[in-house]
Design an enzyme around this catalytic site. Structure first.
Site, PDB file in Angstrom:
ATOM      1  N   HIS A 106       2.885  -0.159  -8.511  1.00 14.40           N
ATOM      2  CA  HIS A 106       3.701  -0.297  -7.282  1.00 14.40           C
ATOM      3  C   HIS A 106       4.651  -1.495  -7.373  1.00 14.40           C
ATOM      4  O   HIS A 106       4.784  -2.266  -6.439  1.00 14.40           O
ATOM      5  CB  HIS A 106       2.792  -0.420  -6.052  1.00 14.40           C
ATOM      6  CG  HIS A 106       2.111   0.872  -5.703  1.00 14.40           C
ATOM      7  ND1 HIS A 106       2.757   1.894  -5.058  1.00 14.40           N
ATOM      8  CD2 HIS A 106       0.850   1.316  -5.929  1.00 14.40           C
ATOM      9  CE1 HIS A 106       1.907   2.916  -4.887  1.00 14.40           C
ATOM     10  NE2 HIS A 106       0.760   2.585  -5.413  1.00 14.40           N
ATOM     11  N   TRP A 147     -10.537   2.794  -0.220  1.00  9.66           N
ATOM     12  CA  TRP A 147      -9.556   3.724   0.378  1.00  9.66           C
ATOM     13  C   TRP A 147      -9.686   5.149  -0.108  1.00  9.66           C
ATOM     14  O   TRP A 147      -9.334   6.077   0.591  1.00  9.66           O
ATOM     15  CB  TRP A 147      -8.128   3.209   0.136  1.00  9.66           C
ATOM     16  CG  TRP A 147      -7.571   3.403  -1.253  1.00  9.66           C
ATOM     17  CD1 TRP A 147      -7.754   2.593  -2.339  1.00  9.66           C
ATOM     18  CD2 TRP A 147      -6.734   4.473  -1.701  1.00  9.66           C
ATOM     19  NE1 TRP A 147      -7.088   3.078  -3.424  1.00  9.66           N
ATOM     20  CE2 TRP A 147      -6.439   4.234  -3.055  1.00  9.66           C
ATOM     21  CE3 TRP A 147      -6.189   5.605  -1.080  1.00  9.66           C
ATOM     22  CZ2 TRP A 147      -5.645   5.101  -3.826  1.00  9.66           C
ATOM     23  CZ3 TRP A 147      -5.395   6.474  -1.838  1.00  9.66           C
ATOM     24  CH2 TRP A 147      -5.127   6.211  -3.188  1.00  9.66           C
ATOM     25  N   GLU A 172      -3.392   2.673  -7.885  1.00  8.25           N
ATOM     26  CA  GLU A 172      -2.452   3.663  -8.423  1.00  8.25           C
ATOM     27  C   GLU A 172      -1.531   3.083  -9.493  1.00  8.25           C
ATOM     28  O   GLU A 172      -0.307   3.097  -9.350  1.00  8.25           O
ATOM     29  CB  GLU A 172      -1.617   4.254  -7.267  1.00  8.25           C
ATOM     30  CG  GLU A 172      -2.467   5.020  -6.279  1.00  8.25           C
ATOM     31  CD  GLU A 172      -1.684   5.553  -5.095  1.00  8.25           C
ATOM     32  OE1 GLU A 172      -2.013   6.650  -4.631  1.00  8.25           O
ATOM     33  OE2 GLU A 172      -0.750   4.876  -4.609  1.00  8.25           O
ATOM     34  N   ASP A 231       6.210  -3.267  -2.819  1.00 11.75           N
ATOM     35  CA  ASP A 231       5.940  -1.949  -3.406  1.00 11.75           C
ATOM     36  C   ASP A 231       7.169  -1.536  -4.204  1.00 11.75           C
ATOM     37  O   ASP A 231       8.139  -2.299  -4.315  1.00 11.75           O
ATOM     38  CB  ASP A 231       5.580  -0.919  -2.322  1.00 11.75           C
ATOM     39  CG  ASP A 231       4.570   0.095  -2.846  1.00 11.75           C
ATOM     40  OD1 ASP A 231       4.876   0.747  -3.862  1.00 11.75           O
ATOM     41  OD2 ASP A 231       3.481   0.220  -2.271  1.00 11.75           O
ATOM     42  N   TYR A 236      -6.467   6.856   7.596  1.00 10.55           N
ATOM     43  CA  TYR A 236      -5.080   6.663   7.207  1.00 10.55           C
ATOM     44  C   TYR A 236      -4.233   7.243   8.345  1.00 10.55           C
ATOM     45  O   TYR A 236      -4.169   8.458   8.541  1.00 10.55           O
ATOM     46  CB  TYR A 236      -4.793   7.386   5.880  1.00 10.55           C
ATOM     47  CG  TYR A 236      -4.931   6.484   4.662  1.00 10.55           C
ATOM     48  CD1 TYR A 236      -5.903   5.485   4.637  1.00 10.55           C
ATOM     49  CD2 TYR A 236      -4.091   6.628   3.556  1.00 10.55           C
ATOM     50  CE1 TYR A 236      -6.021   4.652   3.535  1.00 10.55           C
ATOM     51  CE2 TYR A 236      -4.207   5.800   2.446  1.00 10.55           C
ATOM     52  CZ  TYR A 236      -5.175   4.818   2.442  1.00 10.55           C
ATOM     53  OH  TYR A 236      -5.300   3.999   1.359  1.00 10.55           O
ATOM     54  N   ARG A 293       7.720   0.208   2.384  1.00 12.68           N
ATOM     55  CA  ARG A 293       8.419   1.519   2.354  1.00 12.68           C
ATOM     56  C   ARG A 293       9.485   1.542   3.432  1.00 12.68           C
ATOM     57  O   ARG A 293      10.620   1.932   3.188  1.00 12.68           O
ATOM     58  CB  ARG A 293       7.412   2.647   2.561  1.00 12.68           C
ATOM     59  CG  ARG A 293       6.777   3.176   1.286  1.00 12.68           C
ATOM     60  CD  ARG A 293       6.198   2.102   0.380  1.00 12.68           C
ATOM     61  NE  ARG A 293       5.520   2.646  -0.758  1.00 12.68           N
ATOM     62  CZ  ARG A 293       4.221   2.998  -0.766  1.00 12.68           C
ATOM     63  NH1 ARG A 293       3.459   2.805   0.305  1.00 12.68           N
ATOM     64  NH2 ARG A 293       3.679   3.488  -1.855  1.00 12.68           N
TER      65      ARG A 293
HETATM   66  C1  ACM Z   1      -3.383   3.384  -1.363  1.00 13.62           C
HETATM   67  O1  ACM Z   1      -3.384   4.194  -0.422  1.00 13.62           O
HETATM   68  N1  ACM Z   1      -2.669   3.632  -2.449  1.00 13.62           N
HETATM   69  C2  ACM Z   1      -4.148   2.170  -1.312  1.00 13.62           C
END
Ligand code: ACM
Length: 568
Positions: A271, A407, A341, A200, A432, A171
């Site tokens: 991603h 996670w 995701e 990503d 996180y 990012r």
């Molecule tokens: C994540 O936070 N998408 C692994």
């Protein structure tokens, strides 16, 4: 644990706190260390080199070799000089584990003993902390100053073997020298895994020789969302960067010298927009004009995922072939394939994907996700590697032998561990570090739940109720640092520190009942020494009183979540 040194009631200022420590006179007796010799026994070369370079730079000591490396710790006969002695003592592993060490300070010098080279290196890190915050600088402040250490002894070893931090370099890119700095910062906290999130939607950060467009096109974006959530602002400075293969080799070697393993992550099948922007044939070309896609400039979950085709598998095998060469098995047996995701809309709409589901006899699109993961699980296993992925890899059936980064809470990790898989705990509700540290209005671009220093200090990697076997499969934990709203090193420092110091203590010596941990004692050690160590290292940490003016981002929206995190 036979023969521990009983811990003294007067705490030292070490972070992470050692298992056992005892100081003469209850910590009031100290001795001066002046221009010592260095006696480095067989197998201690890496720690010796580190001490000469780092402690030597801060103190001005040359640390010349002691003439007789075989003599006991203390003054070398006839020279009258103190000795810093490094010894490997494998028997320490029986009581303190493979990374265990002992450290003894007397007026004759310092004895550092490691169960192995890694333990010895952690002993060297403790030695630097004992010397005081100025030992974290790169040059002496004054010629001829004295260095004092408490007289005493330490026995130490970590609770977990996986003590990690994940850095999202996709990012916002952290240039190579910044990554080397992170390795030093992890090592200073006795953390031993750097998980690099290398790809990503917003950028591809590792040179792959056979696919040059991944970095020619995929490593750059014209602009970036400034803020998160409801923000309609943009940072119009183009952003990008990538590591050449030699940069990666340097990072991996630099980390290995500091007993830090670098785990590479190539995220798939979601991603992946940066890869698709570089090679449009990787995307679902029958439902979206992938040739029109650029590297994504916004944050969030992106619908542009890989097409479930044999050609895409072959492409990524080519990527992983180069990744395996750059990250040898002795550095990281684990290769992270992401797996998080992955929206399924394009697969639902794609005739090609639907044909694939029918051809493979799969139930649905979750089966396609599992097909991707299982393919690379087998592919990596055939090359002597282990797959690790985010807990979505449980969807549609967990691949044999795969390990899980849990996670979305503890649940994925619990299910995986009970099913016989190894687990790294990194629940977003707890560790996180992009999540804000305080509920006040001055936190820059506030994200997620409020996770204070104390909250992180009370994070427990092994959730209650796990069977003994499953608890043993919790390899450890890692703090994850997603960088959507962290545009440079200073912003990352602010989010990570001081909380990474609390995390380091959790995974090194955290008592399993978190409510019994001595947070006041931890805070006192932070105030007495650790903030000063971080300052000497040039870390832009969040001060206990809140952000300094330049650490704020007034008026830029984040994406805060109200209320306490759910207990999952
Ligand atoms: C994540 O936070 N998408 C692994």
């Amino acid at each position: 644990m036979p023969d521990p040194i009983p811990s003294d009631p007067i705490p030292s200022d070490l972070i992470p706190k050692p298992r056992y420590e005892r100081y003469a006179g209850g910590g009031r007796e100290s001795c001066e260390l002046a221009d010592p010799l260095l006696a480095a026994g067989p197998g201690t070369e890496a720690a010796a080199a580190w001490l000469r370079r780092e402690i030597g730079a801060a103190t001005g000591w040359a640390l010349p070799a002691a003439p007789e490396a075989g003599t006991p710790a203390g003054t070398v006969a006839g020279e009258g000089r103190q000795v810093v002695r490094l010894v490997l003592r494998p028997a320490l592993a029986e009581t303190l584990g493979p990374e265990g060490y002992e450290l003894h300070v007397t007026d004759r010098g310092v004895l550092l003993e490691g169960a192995g080279p890694a333990g010895l290196f952690w002993a060297a890190q403790t030695f630097r902390q004992l010397l005081g915050p100025d030992a974290f600088r790169r040059a002496p402040l004054r010629p001829g100053r004295t260095w004092r250490l408490p007289v005493g002894g330490i026995q130490d070893g970590p609770r977990f073997g996986w003590r990690g931090m994940m850095l999202d370099v996709a990012r916002h890119f952290t240039p190579k020298d910044g990554v080397l700095r992170w390795i030093d910062l992890l090592a200073a906290h006795k953390l031993n895994v750097l998980h690099l999130h290398l790809t990503d939607d917003q950028g591809w950060r590792i040179e792959i020789r056979r696919y040059p467009r991944l970095t020619e096109a995929g490593a750059w974006r014209a602009r970036s969302k400034w803020g998160h959530g409801s923000s309609d602002r943009w940072n119009d400075t183009p952003h990008g960067g990538f590591y050449t293969q030699d940069d990666i080799r340097e990072i991996v070697a630099y980390a290995a010298q500091r007993y830090v393993r670098v785990v590479p992550e190539i995220d798939l099948p979601g991603h992946s927009q940066a890869a698709i922007a570089a090679y449009p044939e990787l995307g679902n070309t029958d439902v979206v004009d992938t040739a029109a896609l650029g590297v994504w400039e916004d944050w969030g979950i992106n619908p542009n995922v890989l097409a479930p085709t044999e050609a895409v598998l072959r492409f990524y095998e080519g990527v992983f072939e180069e990744v395996l060469e750059l990250f040898p098995a002795e550095v990281s047996p684990f290769v992270h394939i992401g797996g998080d995701e992955c929206p399924k809309e394009q697969w639902r709409a794609s005739p090609t994907a639907q044909a694939r589901i029918a051809e493979l006899g799969l139930k649905d699109e979750d089966g396609l996700q599992s097909w991707f993961i299982r393919h690379f699980d087998r592919w990596l296993a055939a090359r002597g590697r282990r797959l690790i992925g985010w807990d979505e890899i449980l969807e549609g059936g967990l691949a044999d032998g795969a390990a899980v980064s849990s996670w979305r809470g503890y649940a994925g990790g619990i299910a995986a561990a009970e099913a016989g898989h190894e687990v790294v705990m990194c629940p977003e509700q707890q560790v996180y570090l992009d999540h804000r540290q305080d509920g006040g209005p001055e936190e820059p671009m506030p994200i997620g739940y409020v996770r204070s220093l104390e909250d992180v200090y009370r994070f427990e990697p092994v959730p209650p109720g796990l069977s003994d076997g499953a608890a043993r499969r919790v390899l450890g934990a890692q703090a994850n640092v997603w960088t959507e709203v962290m545009e440079n090193q200073s912003r990352i420092d602010y989010q990570v520190f001081p909380r990474l110091a609390a995390f380091a203590e959790v995974v090194w010596s955290g008592q399993p009942e978190p409510e019994r941990r001595d947070y006041a004692g931890f805070e006192a050690r932070m105030a007495a020494a650790h903030y000063a160590r971080l300052a000497a290292l040039g870390v832009d940490y969040r001060p206990p009183g809140g952000p300094l003016p330049w650490q704020r981002r007034p008026g830029v929206p984040g994406r805060p979540i109200d209320g306490p995190p759910p207990n999952v």
